[in-house]
Design an enzyme around this catalytic site. Structure first.
Site, PDB file in Angstrom:
ATOM      1  N   PRO A 211      21.554  56.701  32.452  1.00  0.00           N
ATOM      2  CA  PRO A 211      21.327  57.533  33.454  1.00  0.00           C
ATOM      3  C   PRO A 211      20.425  57.355  34.477  1.00  0.00           C
ATOM      4  CG  PRO A 211      21.286  58.508  31.117  1.00  0.00           C
ATOM      5  CD  PRO A 211      21.239  57.007  31.029  1.00  0.00           C
ATOM      6  N   THR A 213      20.308  55.332  36.884  1.00  0.00           N
ATOM      7  CA  THR A 213      20.203  53.972  37.418  1.00  0.00           C
ATOM      8  C   THR A 213      20.845  53.514  38.766  1.00  0.00           C
ATOM      9  OG1 THR A 213      21.921  53.189  36.025  1.00  0.00           O
ATOM     10  CG2 THR A 213      19.623  52.844  35.486  1.00  0.00           C
ATOM     11  N   GLY A 214      21.624  54.473  39.321  1.00  0.00           N
ATOM     12  CA  GLY A 214      22.157  54.347  40.842  1.00  0.00           C
ATOM     13  C   GLY A 214      23.588  54.423  40.827  1.00  0.00           C
ATOM     14  N   LYS A 215      24.379  54.624  39.437  1.00  0.00           N
ATOM     15  CA  LYS A 215      25.870  54.437  39.513  1.00  0.00           C
ATOM     16  C   LYS A 215      26.475  55.300  40.569  1.00  0.00           C
ATOM     17  CE  LYS A 215      26.130  55.666  35.255  1.00  0.00           C
ATOM     18  NZ  LYS A 215      24.694  55.706  34.846  1.00  0.00           N
ATOM     19  N   THR A 216      26.191  56.359  40.684  1.00  0.00           N
ATOM     20  CA  THR A 216      26.927  57.332  41.755  1.00  0.00           C
ATOM     21  C   THR A 216      26.518  56.771  43.030  1.00  0.00           C
ATOM     22  OG1 THR A 216      26.884  58.888  40.161  1.00  0.00           O
ATOM     23  CG2 THR A 216      27.411  59.796  42.206  1.00  0.00           C
ATOM     24  N   GLU A 431      -8.000  58.295  21.335  1.00  0.00           N
ATOM     25  CA  GLU A 431      -7.695  57.603  22.555  1.00  0.00           C
ATOM     26  C   GLU A 431      -8.390  56.376  22.612  1.00  0.00           C
ATOM     27  OE1 GLU A 431      -4.869  58.419  23.987  1.00  0.00           O
ATOM     28  OE2 GLU A 431      -4.834  60.179  23.152  1.00  0.00           O
ATOM     29  N   ASP A 507       2.534  59.419  17.724  1.00  0.00           N
ATOM     30  CA  ASP A 507       2.321  57.545  17.305  1.00  0.00           C
ATOM     31  C   ASP A 507       3.039  57.244  16.240  1.00  0.00           C
ATOM     32  OD1 ASP A 507       0.366  58.019  19.350  1.00  0.00           O
ATOM     33  OD2 ASP A 507      -1.206  58.164  18.038  1.00  0.00           O
TER      34      ASP A 507
HETATM   35  P1  ADP Z   1      23.540  57.904  37.850  1.00  0.00           P
HETATM   36  O1  ADP Z   1      24.703  58.254  38.428  1.00  0.00           O
HETATM   37  O2  ADP Z   1      23.446  56.384  37.402  1.00  0.00           O
HETATM   38  O3  ADP Z   1      22.943  58.710  36.704  1.00  0.00           O
HETATM   39  P2  ADP Z   1      22.598  58.300  40.316  1.00  0.00           P
HETATM   40  O4  ADP Z   1      23.334  57.442  41.272  1.00  0.00           O
HETATM   41  O5  ADP Z   1      23.091  59.967  40.381  1.00  0.00           O
HETATM   42  O6  ADP Z   1      22.380  57.922  38.759  1.00  0.00           O
HETATM   43  O7  ADP Z   1      21.020  58.258  41.098  1.00  0.00           O
HETATM   44  C1  ADP Z   1      20.136  59.532  40.963  1.00  0.00           C
HETATM   45  C2  ADP Z   1      19.084  59.309  42.159  1.00  0.00           C
HETATM   46  O8  ADP Z   1      18.240  58.287  41.691  1.00  0.00           O
HETATM   47  C3  ADP Z   1      19.640  58.882  43.214  1.00  0.00           C
HETATM   48  O9  ADP Z   1      20.272  59.897  44.138  1.00  0.00           O
HETATM   49  C4  ADP Z   1      18.541  58.054  43.978  1.00  0.00           C
HETATM   50  O10 ADP Z   1      17.892  58.626  44.745  1.00  0.00           O
HETATM   51  C5  ADP Z   1      17.927  57.519  42.684  1.00  0.00           C
HETATM   52  N1  ADP Z   1      18.273  56.094  42.517  1.00  0.00           N
HETATM   53  C6  ADP Z   1      18.821  55.660  41.167  1.00  0.00           C
HETATM   54  N2  ADP Z   1      18.778  54.228  41.174  1.00  0.00           N
HETATM   55  C7  ADP Z   1      18.419  53.653  42.360  1.00  0.00           C
HETATM   56  C8  ADP Z   1      18.310  52.700  43.175  1.00  0.00           C
HETATM   57  N3  ADP Z   1      18.919  51.677  42.333  1.00  0.00           N
HETATM   58  N4  ADP Z   1      17.661  52.609  44.249  1.00  0.00           N
HETATM   59  C9  ADP Z   1      17.369  53.591  44.992  1.00  0.00           C
HETATM   60  N5  ADP Z   1      17.554  54.999  44.562  1.00  0.00           N
HETATM   61  C10 ADP Z   1      17.969  55.168  43.231  1.00  0.00           C
HETATM   62 ZN    ZN Z   2      -2.361  58.654  19.650  1.00  0.00          ZN
HETATM   63 MG    MG Z   3      25.791  59.881  38.023  1.00  0.00          MG
END
Ligand code: ADP
Ligand code: ZN
Ligand code: MG
Length: 608
Positions: A211, A213-216, A431, A507
């Protein structure tokens, strides 16, 4: 951005309701109303009427156009209304006069035809039309609430290339994913080039990754780059209240897409409909129908006509194998968590949207956020911006960023959590224990920051470690070092206070998890070697797989895990005992300052 109407399939046309209403009105006018009016009127023969007149049992008589209505006493003495037919009887008036009966004739009505029509048919029709309207509007409203589309549909959103659409530049740190998608974009732009060689573009591409990582994001960027229409729908939108709508929506979607080709169809979170059909106890008919329809539709068109389907998921292992076979989603594009450089790039991309001070060290921020996703980094920047506003600053500073890392990773700083002196001392030693063990092991990452300011996440203190560079592979020595470092907190409590606290819970959890993985996943023990002891499990969501060993082996696995942890714990204790003076010196300093940086820590450690 614009909503596309889906064909009105499931809707009963409005005139259907009007037809029914009119039938009801006629029925009422012809059958029911007359019956109600007639119900208390007894029809009698003319002879009986005359008899009743003669015997004085009639009170009022009304001579109408084609009948005579009269009131009188019935046989058992009660009042009643009677009617009888008209007979040309000149004697009648005389008889009635004789008996002194009230009588009269009603002037034949010349009915206002239109008025009557209006009253008996028009008004009811209007009334029913009103009700029909109301009902259909209500249905639409409640349909909206449940996400049902009744006709004027909301199945897929269509993005038409515009200024708002984003470009590949806004997706940072996903170079491999971009590379595989550039081919698709090229195909959509110059299909002839590919046709000449006979190359077919993949029909379906699956974006796979954890989740955030920017798939959408990348899917939208593909549409922006390719400059073609882009249909976007989320998997969950297919599965709705009424059975059959899901499949119908898939049909709609592909109908629309075929009309707009070349175009891209994007199905987000496809695992909601694409789950393995045989899995689980609770089978969901609706979902299966939808999936089947999707499979059929994907077979039904050739990529030659330029419809390309993108789908995103973070659970590729639950997808139905039929979805993944060649000809459907046969290509997978992996979106991994960003590496160090990727994180720097993502930070920089997002920083463009904020007012930043000039001397920001993005590299440092990126190094402190190993394992953060793009979404986490975007969140960190926003938290920093919020903090800057809180402090009445007009630009975001390095300090804001560092603070917001901790907010996002460790929970916001507790406002007025009060720790008594004893507790503070224990937390400080705990710590410093972590930090000292980490620093004394040659391969451990240097400490960036140590703090004993409590966090809302429940952590009382916090040691921030910064890896010098990202590691893809972890050696066995690294793993052992890490476990030893995790043991350092508890070990310090033991060495200094000869007492243990609840502060080590987290831990312990982490150390055990890592030790366990060393045994069952990474094959890092002599005893089991390369034997796989676990299978399945989602590598993106961090789920545990299921054990593939027998109960007997299970005991030995536990023993192996235990012995790793025990050894590390002993090492940590030994290390701290050997450096006890430094431990006290550092802890005292931390108690005084509450937060110390890595440099301060190293200066004290290396001073003699
Ligand atoms: P996913 O669909 O993989 O769960 P999203 O595409 O919805 O994730 O990403 C959520 C937000 O995180 C995006 O709107 C963007 O702002 C940021 N984001 C995630 N990955 C990237 C990336 N590789 N580069 C720039 N922004 C990113
Ligand atoms: Zn600790
Ligand atoms: Mg998504």
């Amino acid at each position: 951005m614009k909503n596309i109407e889906s064909p009105e399939k499931n809707k009963k046309p409005l005139y259907y309701y009007y037809f029914i209403s009119i039938l009801i009105i006629f029925f009422l006018n012809w059958v029911i109303f007359p019956m109600i009016l007639q119900i208390n009127v007894h029809e009698v023969p003319y002879s009986e009427f005359l008899q009743k007149v003669d015997s004085g049992r009639v009170e009022n008589v009304e001579i109408q156009q084609n009948q005579i209505l009269f009131t009188g006493k019935s046989d058992n003495g009660t009042d009643a209304i009677y009617k009888t037919g008209i007979i040309d009887d000149p004697e009648l008036v005389k008889r009635l006069e004789e008996k002194k009966i009230n009588f009269g004739a009603v002037i034949p009505k010349r009915p206002n035809f239109f008025l009557q029509l209006l009253l008996s048919y028009g008004l009811p029709i209007l009334f029913f039309m009103g009700i029909g309207r109301l009902i259909s509007r209500n249905m639409k409203q409640s349909a909206g609430k449940f996400g049902l589309s009744l006709g004027s549909g909301d199945s897929a959103k269509l993005y038409i290339p515009s200024e708002e659409s984003i470009s590949f530049d806004e997706v940072a740190g996903q170079e491999e994913a971009k590379e595989s998608l550039i081919e698709v974009i090229d195909f959509l732009k110059n299909p002839e080039k590919y046709k000449d060689v006979g190359a077919k573009c993949p029909k379906g591409i699956l974006l796979v990754g954890p989740p955030g990582t920017g798939k959408t994001l990348i899917a939208r960027a593909v549409a922006g780059e390719a400059n073609v229409p882009f249909f976007s729908i989320s998997g969950s939108e297919f599965v709705e209240m009424f059975v059959g709508r899901g499949a119908a929506k898939v049909r709609d979607l592909f109908d629309q897409a075929n009309k707009k080709a070349p175009c891209i169809v994007f199905i987000d979170e496809i695992d909601t409909i694409g789950k393995r059909r045989d899995s689980g106890i609770s089978t969901n008919d609706e979902r299966e129908q939808t999936l089947n329809q999707l499979l059929t539709e994907m077979d039904g068109f050739s990529s030659g006509n330029g419809v390309i389907i993108l789908a995103a998921t973070n659970r590729p292992e639950v997808l139905d194998p039929a979805l993944l076979r060649p000809g459907r989603f046969d290509r997978q594009v992996r979106m991994e968590l960003p590496d160090l450089q990727g994180r720097v790039d993502i930070l920089k991309v997002h920083a463009k949207n904020y007012k930043m001070e000039a001397n920001i060290d993005y590299n440092l921020i990126a190094r402190a956020t190993a394992g953060a996703s793009g979404a986490d980094l975007a969140n960190i920047l926003n938290e920093a911006a919020l903090r800057a506003v809180r402090l009445n600053k007009s630009e975001i500073s390095q300090c804001d960023l560092e603070e917001s890392i901790e907010v996002v990773i460790a929970g916001a700083q507790k406002k007025n959590a009060i720790m008594n002196e004893d507790e503070k001392k224990i937390v400080a030693y705990h710590e410093i224990g972590h930090a000292l063990v980490a620093a004394k092991q040659t391969n451990s990452a240097p400490v960036h920051k140590i703090t004993i300011v409590p966090r809302t996440s429940g952590a009382l203190g916090y040691t921030m470690q910064v890896d010098v560079e990202d590691k893809v592979l972890i050696t066995k020595a690294d793993a052992l070092n890490r476990i030893t470092t995790l043991c350092g907190g508890r070990a310090a409590e033991e060495v200094v206070f000869n007492e243990i606290t609840t502060g080590a819970a987290n831990d312990i959890e982490q150390a055990t998890k890592l030790a366990r993985n060393m045994v069952v996943k990474y094959g890092m023990t002599e005893e089991f070697g390369m034997m796989a002891l676990e299978s399945g499990g989602n590598r993106y969501l961090g789920e545990r797989g299921y054990a593939t060993y027998s109960a007997d082996t299970g005991r030995r696995v536990d023993e192996a895990v235990l012995s790793i942890i025990k050894e590390c714990q002993q090492n940590a204790r030994d290390l701290l005992k050997a450096n006890e003076p430094k431990l006290h010196q550092l802890a005292d300093y931390l108690i005084e300052k509450e937060t110390i940086t890595g440099e301060e820590f190293m200066t004290i450690l290396n001073a003699d």
